[in-house]
Write a protein that holds these residues in place. Structure first.
Motif, PDB file in Angstrom:
ATOM      1  N   VAL A 189       0.877  -1.181   0.000  1.00 36.10           N
ATOM      2  CA  VAL A 189       0.000   0.000   0.000  1.00 36.10           C
ATOM      3  C   VAL A 189       0.907   1.222   0.000  1.00 36.10           C
ATOM      4  O   VAL A 189       1.683   1.431   0.939  1.00 36.10           O
ATOM      5  CB  VAL A 189      -0.917   0.026   1.238  1.00 36.10           C
ATOM      6  CG1 VAL A 189      -1.809   1.262   1.208  1.00 36.10           C
ATOM      7  CG2 VAL A 189      -1.755  -1.254   1.304  1.00 36.10           C
ATOM      8  N   PHE A 190       0.831   2.040  -1.046  1.00 38.47           N
ATOM      9  CA  PHE A 190       1.738   3.184  -1.167  1.00 38.47           C
ATOM     10  C   PHE A 190       1.117   4.249  -2.067  1.00 38.47           C
ATOM     11  O   PHE A 190       0.125   4.010  -2.760  1.00 38.47           O
ATOM     12  CB  PHE A 190       3.086   2.735  -1.731  1.00 38.47           C
ATOM     13  CG  PHE A 190       3.022   2.223  -3.146  1.00 38.47           C
ATOM     14  CD1 PHE A 190       3.317   3.049  -4.221  1.00 38.47           C
ATOM     15  CD2 PHE A 190       2.659   0.901  -3.401  1.00 38.47           C
ATOM     16  CE1 PHE A 190       3.262   2.569  -5.525  1.00 38.47           C
ATOM     17  CE2 PHE A 190       2.588   0.414  -4.703  1.00 38.47           C
ATOM     18  CZ  PHE A 190       2.903   1.252  -5.766  1.00 38.47           C
ATOM     19  N   LYS A 191       1.730   5.422  -2.039  1.00 40.66           N
ATOM     20  CA  LYS A 191       1.280   6.528  -2.881  1.00 40.66           C
ATOM     21  C   LYS A 191       2.505   7.258  -3.416  1.00 40.66           C
ATOM     22  O   LYS A 191       3.379   7.650  -2.643  1.00 40.66           O
ATOM     23  CB  LYS A 191       0.402   7.490  -2.075  1.00 40.66           C
ATOM     24  CG  LYS A 191      -0.072   8.704  -2.880  1.00 40.66           C
ATOM     25  CD  LYS A 191      -1.100   9.517  -2.095  1.00 40.66           C
ATOM     26  CE  LYS A 191      -0.517  10.159  -0.874  1.00 40.66           C
ATOM     27  NZ  LYS A 191      -1.486  11.044  -0.170  1.00 40.66           N
ATOM     28  N   ARG A 192       2.568   7.421  -4.720  1.00 39.02           N
ATOM     29  CA  ARG A 192       3.659   8.182  -5.329  1.00 39.02           C
ATOM     30  C   ARG A 192       3.252   9.647  -5.389  1.00 39.02           C
ATOM     31  O   ARG A 192       2.351  10.016  -6.131  1.00 39.02           O
ATOM     32  CB  ARG A 192       3.989   7.646  -6.714  1.00 39.02           C
ATOM     33  CG  ARG A 192       4.733   6.322  -6.675  1.00 39.02           C
ATOM     34  CD  ARG A 192       5.512   6.067  -7.954  1.00 39.02           C
ATOM     35  NE  ARG A 192       6.323   4.873  -7.821  1.00 39.02           N
ATOM     36  CZ  ARG A 192       5.942   3.652  -8.139  1.00 39.02           C
ATOM     37  NH1 ARG A 192       4.719   3.463  -8.634  1.00 39.02           N
ATOM     38  NH2 ARG A 192       6.739   2.618  -7.982  1.00 39.02           N
ATOM     39  N   VAL A 193       3.939  10.461  -4.618  1.00 37.64           N
ATOM     40  CA  VAL A 193       3.631  11.890  -4.560  1.00 37.64           C
ATOM     41  C   VAL A 193       4.279  12.614  -5.730  1.00 37.64           C
ATOM     42  O   VAL A 193       3.718  13.542  -6.305  1.00 37.64           O
ATOM     43  CB  VAL A 193       4.118  12.487  -3.223  1.00 37.64           C
ATOM     44  CG1 VAL A 193       3.830  13.982  -3.173  1.00 37.64           C
ATOM     45  CG2 VAL A 193       3.446  11.777  -2.054  1.00 37.64           C
ATOM     46  N   SER A 194       5.497  12.190  -6.085  1.00 37.64           N
ATOM     47  CA  SER A 194       6.221  12.773  -7.207  1.00 37.64           C
ATOM     48  C   SER A 194       7.197  11.738  -7.723  1.00 37.64           C
ATOM     49  O   SER A 194       7.268  10.603  -7.223  1.00 37.64           O
ATOM     50  CB  SER A 194       6.973  14.035  -6.764  1.00 37.64           C
ATOM     51  OG  SER A 194       8.056  13.693  -5.909  1.00 37.64           O
ATOM     52  N   GLU A 195       7.982  12.131  -8.701  1.00 39.94           N
ATOM     53  CA  GLU A 195       8.984  11.221  -9.261  1.00 39.94           C
ATOM     54  C   GLU A 195       9.989  10.770  -8.209  1.00 39.94           C
ATOM     55  O   GLU A 195      10.544   9.677  -8.275  1.00 39.94           O
ATOM     56  CB  GLU A 195       9.715  11.933 -10.410  1.00 39.94           C
ATOM     57  CG  GLU A 195      10.794  11.089 -11.071  1.00 39.94           C
ATOM     58  CD  GLU A 195      11.533  11.866 -12.142  1.00 39.94           C
ATOM     59  OE1 GLU A 195      12.520  11.313 -12.672  1.00 39.94           O
ATOM     60  OE2 GLU A 195      11.149  13.026 -12.433  1.00 39.94           O
ATOM     61  N   PHE A 196      10.210  11.628  -7.204  1.00 41.36           N
ATOM     62  CA  PHE A 196      11.247  11.355  -6.208  1.00 41.36           C
ATOM     63  C   PHE A 196      10.685  11.011  -4.821  1.00 41.36           C
ATOM     64  O   PHE A 196      11.441  10.712  -3.912  1.00 41.36           O
ATOM     65  CB  PHE A 196      12.178  12.566  -6.087  1.00 41.36           C
ATOM     66  CG  PHE A 196      12.779  12.994  -7.389  1.00 41.36           C
ATOM     67  CD1 PHE A 196      13.805  12.256  -7.962  1.00 41.36           C
ATOM     68  CD2 PHE A 196      12.304  14.115  -8.046  1.00 41.36           C
ATOM     69  CE1 PHE A 196      14.351  12.640  -9.181  1.00 41.36           C
ATOM     70  CE2 PHE A 196      12.858  14.505  -9.262  1.00 41.36           C
ATOM     71  CZ  PHE A 196      13.878  13.765  -9.828  1.00 41.36           C
ATOM     72  N   THR A 197       9.379  11.081  -4.659  1.00 43.48           N
ATOM     73  CA  THR A 197       8.787  10.869  -3.328  1.00 43.48           C
ATOM     74  C   THR A 197       7.690   9.818  -3.378  1.00 43.48           C
ATOM     75  O   THR A 197       6.750   9.924  -4.165  1.00 43.48           O
ATOM     76  CB  THR A 197       8.197  12.187  -2.777  1.00 43.48           C
ATOM     77  OG1 THR A 197       9.206  13.191  -2.767  1.00 43.48           O
ATOM     78  CG2 THR A 197       7.673  11.968  -1.363  1.00 43.48           C
TER      79      THR A 197
END
Length: 201
Positions: free
Chosen positions: A127-135
């Protein structure tokens, strides 16, 4: 219910506990790049004559220094010697260090440099969320059996998660070797039991 792999039972995440204190690099000595003093750790761990000079603000009790500190991740040699001398692991480097506290110098410490990064998060089950390319914010981790099956054990005993490089994983073999010395200041959380709140526990 999450379908965990056997690797989620075998791997642990590394954290400090309430007995560990933050330590700082001694910038004055660090600026000289090298420090040639006596050192208590076998020569095979000394790379290019460099020894990390560290300063401890305060011990966990009385004048006792904990066995693990973060930033830089520093272990006492007594708890890490079995790991450092028994295993040859790619991307894992043990650098001698000493800690200054109250005018005394404690030579028996090691800083862990960890360059071994492995992409092995099962994205369908985690379970995860990609906030940006680096986060990336990870709420629950499930390790990929398929990816880890293809990597020899000695190459994945200790590693950073490529998807979140601040997370450090240690195999049960390494954890057992460290814990037999009853270390103070270190905390291991099994992947299967890990949640985002552990980072602040």
């Amino acid at each position: 219910m999450t379908n965990y792999s056997n690797y989620d039972d075998e791997y642990y995440l590394l954290y400090s506990d309430e007995h560990s204190n933050m330590i700082d690099l001694d910038e004055d000595i660090l600026s000289n790049n090298k420090d040639g003093g006596t050192f208590a750790i076998p020569g095979e761990l000394i790379q290019d004559g460099y020894v990390y000079p560290l300063i401890l603000d305060k011990p966990y009790k009385n004048d006792e220094i904990a066995d693990f500190h973060e930033l830089p991740r520093t272990f006492s040699y007594r708890v890490i010697k079995d790991v450092a001398l028994r295993h040859t692991m790619p991307g894992v480097q043990w650098m001698p260090a000493y800690i200054h506290y109250k005018g005394k110098r404690y030579n028996d410490h090691v800083v862990m440099h960890l360059f071994n990064k492995i992409s092995c998060m099962d994205e369908e089950k985690s379970v995860f969320k990609r906030v940006s390319e680096f986060t990336t914010i990870i709420y629950k981790i499930v390790l990929s059996k398929e990816k880890l099956d293809n990597i020899p054990l000695e190459d994945r005993l200790i590693f950073r998660l490529e998807e979140k490089k601040s997370l450090i994983f240690m195999h049960q073999i390494i954890v057992d070797e460290i814990m037999q010395h009853n270390p103070v200041g270190i905390r291991f959380v099994k992947v299967k039991d890990w949640g985002i709140s552990e980072a602040f526990g």
